[in-house]
Design a protein around this motif. Sequence first.
Motif, PDB file in Angstrom:
ATOM      1  N   LEU A 123      35.418   3.733   6.151  1.00  0.00           N
ATOM      2  CA  LEU A 123      34.849   4.947   6.726  1.00  0.00           C
ATOM      3  C   LEU A 123      33.323   4.892   6.709  1.00  0.00           C
ATOM      4  O   LEU A 123      32.666   5.295   7.675  1.00  0.00           O
ATOM      5  CB  LEU A 123      35.352   6.165   5.959  1.00  0.00           C
ATOM      6  N   PHE A 124      32.757   4.372   5.621  1.00  0.00           N
ATOM      7  CA  PHE A 124      31.300   4.216   5.560  1.00  0.00           C
ATOM      8  C   PHE A 124      30.815   3.290   6.666  1.00  0.00           C
ATOM      9  O   PHE A 124      29.804   3.573   7.330  1.00  0.00           O
ATOM     10  CB  PHE A 124      30.885   3.663   4.193  1.00  0.00           C
ATOM     11  N   ASN A 125      31.513   2.179   6.898  1.00  0.00           N
ATOM     12  CA  ASN A 125      31.114   1.247   7.957  1.00  0.00           C
ATOM     13  C   ASN A 125      31.169   1.910   9.328  1.00  0.00           C
ATOM     14  O   ASN A 125      30.265   1.723  10.159  1.00  0.00           O
ATOM     15  CB  ASN A 125      32.023   0.017   7.938  1.00  0.00           C
ATOM     16  N   THR A 126      32.215   2.692   9.576  1.00  0.00           N
ATOM     17  CA  THR A 126      32.337   3.368  10.865  1.00  0.00           C
ATOM     18  C   THR A 126      31.235   4.404  11.051  1.00  0.00           C
ATOM     19  O   THR A 126      30.638   4.500  12.131  1.00  0.00           O
ATOM     20  CB  THR A 126      33.717   4.038  10.977  1.00  0.00           C
ATOM     21  N   LEU A 127      30.942   5.186  10.009  1.00  0.00           N
ATOM     22  CA  LEU A 127      29.882   6.182  10.099  1.00  0.00           C
ATOM     23  C   LEU A 127      28.523   5.512  10.290  1.00  0.00           C
ATOM     24  O   LEU A 127      27.683   6.001  11.059  1.00  0.00           O
ATOM     25  CB  LEU A 127      29.864   7.052   8.841  1.00  0.00           C
ATOM     26  N   PHE A 128      28.304   4.397   9.614  1.00  0.00           N
ATOM     27  CA  PHE A 128      27.038   3.667   9.760  1.00  0.00           C
ATOM     28  C   PHE A 128      26.874   3.175  11.194  1.00  0.00           C
ATOM     29  O   PHE A 128      25.784   3.271  11.777  1.00  0.00           O
ATOM     30  CB  PHE A 128      27.013   2.489   8.788  1.00  0.00           C
ATOM     31  N   LEU A 129      27.952   2.671  11.781  1.00  0.00           N
ATOM     32  CA  LEU A 129      27.904   2.205  13.166  1.00  0.00           C
ATOM     33  C   LEU A 129      27.661   3.367  14.120  1.00  0.00           C
ATOM     34  O   LEU A 129      26.842   3.256  15.049  1.00  0.00           O
ATOM     35  CB  LEU A 129      29.219   1.505  13.511  1.00  0.00           C
ATOM     36  N   ALA A 130      28.339   4.494  13.901  1.00  0.00           N
ATOM     37  CA  ALA A 130      28.172   5.650  14.784  1.00  0.00           C
ATOM     38  C   ALA A 130      26.767   6.212  14.710  1.00  0.00           C
ATOM     39  O   ALA A 130      26.161   6.547  15.738  1.00  0.00           O
ATOM     40  CB  ALA A 130      29.198   6.727  14.417  1.00  0.00           C
ATOM     41  N   VAL A 131      26.219   6.318  13.504  1.00  0.00           N
ATOM     42  CA  VAL A 131      24.852   6.841  13.351  1.00  0.00           C
ATOM     43  C   VAL A 131      23.839   5.898  14.005  1.00  0.00           C
ATOM     44  O   VAL A 131      22.889   6.343  14.668  1.00  0.00           O
ATOM     45  CB  VAL A 131      24.528   7.053  11.862  1.00  0.00           C
ATOM     46  N   SER A 132      24.041   4.595  13.848  1.00  0.00           N
ATOM     47  CA  SER A 132      23.130   3.631  14.473  1.00  0.00           C
ATOM     48  C   SER A 132      23.155   3.753  15.994  1.00  0.00           C
ATOM     49  O   SER A 132      22.108   3.712  16.653  1.00  0.00           O
ATOM     50  CB  SER A 132      23.513   2.203  14.055  1.00  0.00           C
ATOM     51  N   ALA A 133      24.359   3.904  16.556  1.00  0.00           N
ATOM     52  CA  ALA A 133      24.460   4.082  18.003  1.00  0.00           C
ATOM     53  C   ALA A 133      23.813   5.390  18.444  1.00  0.00           C
ATOM     54  O   ALA A 133      23.185   5.457  19.509  1.00  0.00           O
ATOM     55  CB  ALA A 133      25.930   4.047  18.427  1.00  0.00           C
ATOM     56  N   ALA A 134      23.957   6.452  17.630  1.00  0.00           N
ATOM     57  CA  ALA A 134      23.344   7.739  17.974  1.00  0.00           C
ATOM     58  C   ALA A 134      21.827   7.659  17.929  1.00  0.00           C
ATOM     59  O   ALA A 134      21.136   8.255  18.773  1.00  0.00           O
ATOM     60  CB  ALA A 134      23.845   8.818  17.014  1.00  0.00           C
ATOM     61  N   VAL A 135      21.279   6.920  16.955  1.00  0.00           N
ATOM     62  CA  VAL A 135      19.826   6.766  16.853  1.00  0.00           C
ATOM     63  C   VAL A 135      19.268   6.086  18.105  1.00  0.00           C
ATOM     64  O   VAL A 135      18.156   6.375  18.556  1.00  0.00           O
ATOM     65  CB  VAL A 135      19.464   5.971  15.584  1.00  0.00           C
ATOM     66  N   ILE A 136      20.064   5.191  18.699  1.00  0.00           N
ATOM     67  CA  ILE A 136      19.631   4.517  19.929  1.00  0.00           C
ATOM     68  C   ILE A 136      19.810   5.416  21.140  1.00  0.00           C
ATOM     69  O   ILE A 136      18.921   5.551  21.989  1.00  0.00           O
ATOM     70  CB  ILE A 136      20.409   3.203  20.126  1.00  0.00           C
ATOM     71  N   SER A 137      20.967   6.065  21.246  1.00  0.00           N
ATOM     72  CA  SER A 137      21.346   6.737  22.489  1.00  0.00           C
ATOM     73  C   SER A 137      20.710   8.115  22.665  1.00  0.00           C
ATOM     74  O   SER A 137      20.314   8.477  23.782  1.00  0.00           O
ATOM     75  CB  SER A 137      22.873   6.866  22.565  1.00  0.00           C
ATOM     76  N   VAL A 138      20.593   8.901  21.594  1.00  0.00           N
ATOM     77  CA  VAL A 138      20.101  10.282  21.746  1.00  0.00           C
ATOM     78  C   VAL A 138      18.651  10.328  22.247  1.00  0.00           C
ATOM     79  O   VAL A 138      18.359  11.020  23.235  1.00  0.00           O
ATOM     80  CB  VAL A 138      20.271  11.063  20.427  1.00  0.00           C
ATOM     81  N   PRO A 139      17.684   9.618  21.617  1.00  0.00           N
ATOM     82  CA  PRO A 139      16.315   9.662  22.169  1.00  0.00           C
ATOM     83  C   PRO A 139      16.232   9.125  23.597  1.00  0.00           C
ATOM     84  O   PRO A 139      15.509   9.691  24.432  1.00  0.00           O
ATOM     85  CB  PRO A 139      15.518   8.779  21.194  1.00  0.00           C
ATOM     86  N   LEU A 140      16.965   8.041  23.883  1.00  0.00           N
ATOM     87  CA  LEU A 140      16.938   7.508  25.245  1.00  0.00           C
ATOM     88  C   LEU A 140      17.532   8.499  26.237  1.00  0.00           C
ATOM     89  O   LEU A 140      17.042   8.613  27.373  1.00  0.00           O
ATOM     90  CB  LEU A 140      17.718   6.184  25.300  1.00  0.00           C
ATOM     91  N   ALA A 141      18.592   9.218  25.832  1.00  0.00           N
ATOM     92  CA  ALA A 141      19.209  10.202  26.726  1.00  0.00           C
ATOM     93  C   ALA A 141      18.246  11.350  27.022  1.00  0.00           C
ATOM     94  O   ALA A 141      18.110  11.780  28.180  1.00  0.00           O
ATOM     95  CB  ALA A 141      20.495  10.731  26.096  1.00  0.00           C
ATOM     96  N   LEU A 142      17.567  11.845  25.996  1.00  0.00           N
ATOM     97  CA  LEU A 142      16.611  12.940  26.208  1.00  0.00           C
ATOM     98  C   LEU A 142      15.447  12.474  27.089  1.00  0.00           C
ATOM     99  O   LEU A 142      15.046  13.180  28.023  1.00  0.00           O
ATOM    100  CB  LEU A 142      16.093  13.447  24.868  1.00  0.00           C
ATOM    101  N   LEU A 143      14.918  11.279  26.801  1.00  0.00           N
ATOM    102  CA  LEU A 143      13.812  10.763  27.597  1.00  0.00           C
ATOM    103  C   LEU A 143      14.235  10.514  29.041  1.00  0.00           C
ATOM    104  O   LEU A 143      13.529  10.898  29.984  1.00  0.00           O
ATOM    105  CB  LEU A 143      13.296   9.462  26.976  1.00  0.00           C
ATOM    106  N   GLY A 144      15.399   9.871  29.227  1.00  0.00           N
ATOM    107  CA  GLY A 144      15.876   9.603  30.580  1.00  0.00           C
ATOM    108  C   GLY A 144      16.167  10.872  31.351  1.00  0.00           C
ATOM    109  O   GLY A 144      15.876  10.969  32.559  1.00  0.00           O
ATOM    110  N   GLY A 145      16.750  11.885  30.686  1.00  0.00           N
ATOM    111  CA  GLY A 145      17.030  13.152  31.367  1.00  0.00           C
ATOM    112  C   GLY A 145      15.764  13.868  31.780  1.00  0.00           C
ATOM    113  O   GLY A 145      15.691  14.442  32.874  1.00  0.00           O
ATOM    114  N   ILE A 146      14.740  13.847  30.915  1.00  0.00           N
ATOM    115  CA  ILE A 146      13.464  14.491  31.252  1.00  0.00           C
ATOM    116  C   ILE A 146      12.793  13.766  32.416  1.00  0.00           C
ATOM    117  O   ILE A 146      12.269  14.400  33.344  1.00  0.00           O
ATOM    118  CB  ILE A 146      12.545  14.524  30.011  1.00  0.00           C
TER     119      ILE A 146
END
Length: 318
Positions: free
Chosen positions: A98-121
């Motif tokens: 579960l820790f490995n899965t959460l670590f992977l999900a958080v890492s993907a979110a750190v990449i995708s969320v800022p790029l999504a906000l920047l790309g949408g703006i």
Amino acid sequence: MTPISKIISQRVALGALTLWIVSLIVFAGVQFLPGDVATELLGQSATPEAVAALRKSMGLDIPLYLRYFDWLGSILRGNFGTALANGRDIAELIKPRLFNTLFLAVSAAVISVPLALLGGIVAALYRNTFIDRAINVVTLASISVPEFFVAYILILVLAVHAGILPSLSDVDSETSVLGRLTAIALPSLTLAVVVLAHMMRMTRTSIINLLGNQYIETARLKGLPEWRVLVRHALPNALAPIATVIVLNLAYLITGVVVVEVVFVYPGLGQLIVDSVQKRDVPVVQACSLIFAATYVLLNLTADILSIIANPRLMHPK
């Protein structure tokens, strides 16, 4: 009780009811799988007496509804049982996965969320231009392509040809943070590409829907640059739907990693549930499925509450 407290309590009760229904589906679905667990564990050459003895020791000889209530009571007490494949405590088996899965999900979110906000703006700032259309084409293409195809393309380009990143994400408890980040780079990029489009398009749509409001026109009449109008005035008021989509995509990142973990042989919860299905390890499959369901229900509940808090109009539904 205030209106917002009443609505949140209703959402929590609905989430608990949903989770109970999911537990019924998970238990029944696993129990009705073809074949017999005892025969699978002992092999086809096992005698009927040995099969019957194993079924009795596993509690498979009692009625189905009694097995369900016994299993549900153990889960509520924090006891997930014992794995059939290796006899280990399921909670101890799941914890590092579960820790490995959460670590992977958080890492993907750190990449995708800022790029999504920047790309949408950027798409909203240059709406109906070549830049906006190019972003729309890329996002629609990424939505249409399945995760495993994106994963194999990234492996081919970045691992096989370029040799920059490893194609297999082999990590354990002794792996350093830098080594772990290197190992999950490709699966993180895969998940980021998959969820990026939804968040980017919602950001763009939410901002554009607000551009016709009077306070936006007032800000423009004051001579503010367009980018400042979007960032300082439109974006804060568009955060409610954007936050909802971000939380829902975080739920997908955690619960939808099964395919990505299998492709990269990543030792997460998704890989564990696939291995357990192959071994007919029923208690582990049930525990993993319930954890995935609880995570998804909890994050959906969080998205609901954020929408209510960010939009006062939802506190007074007609």
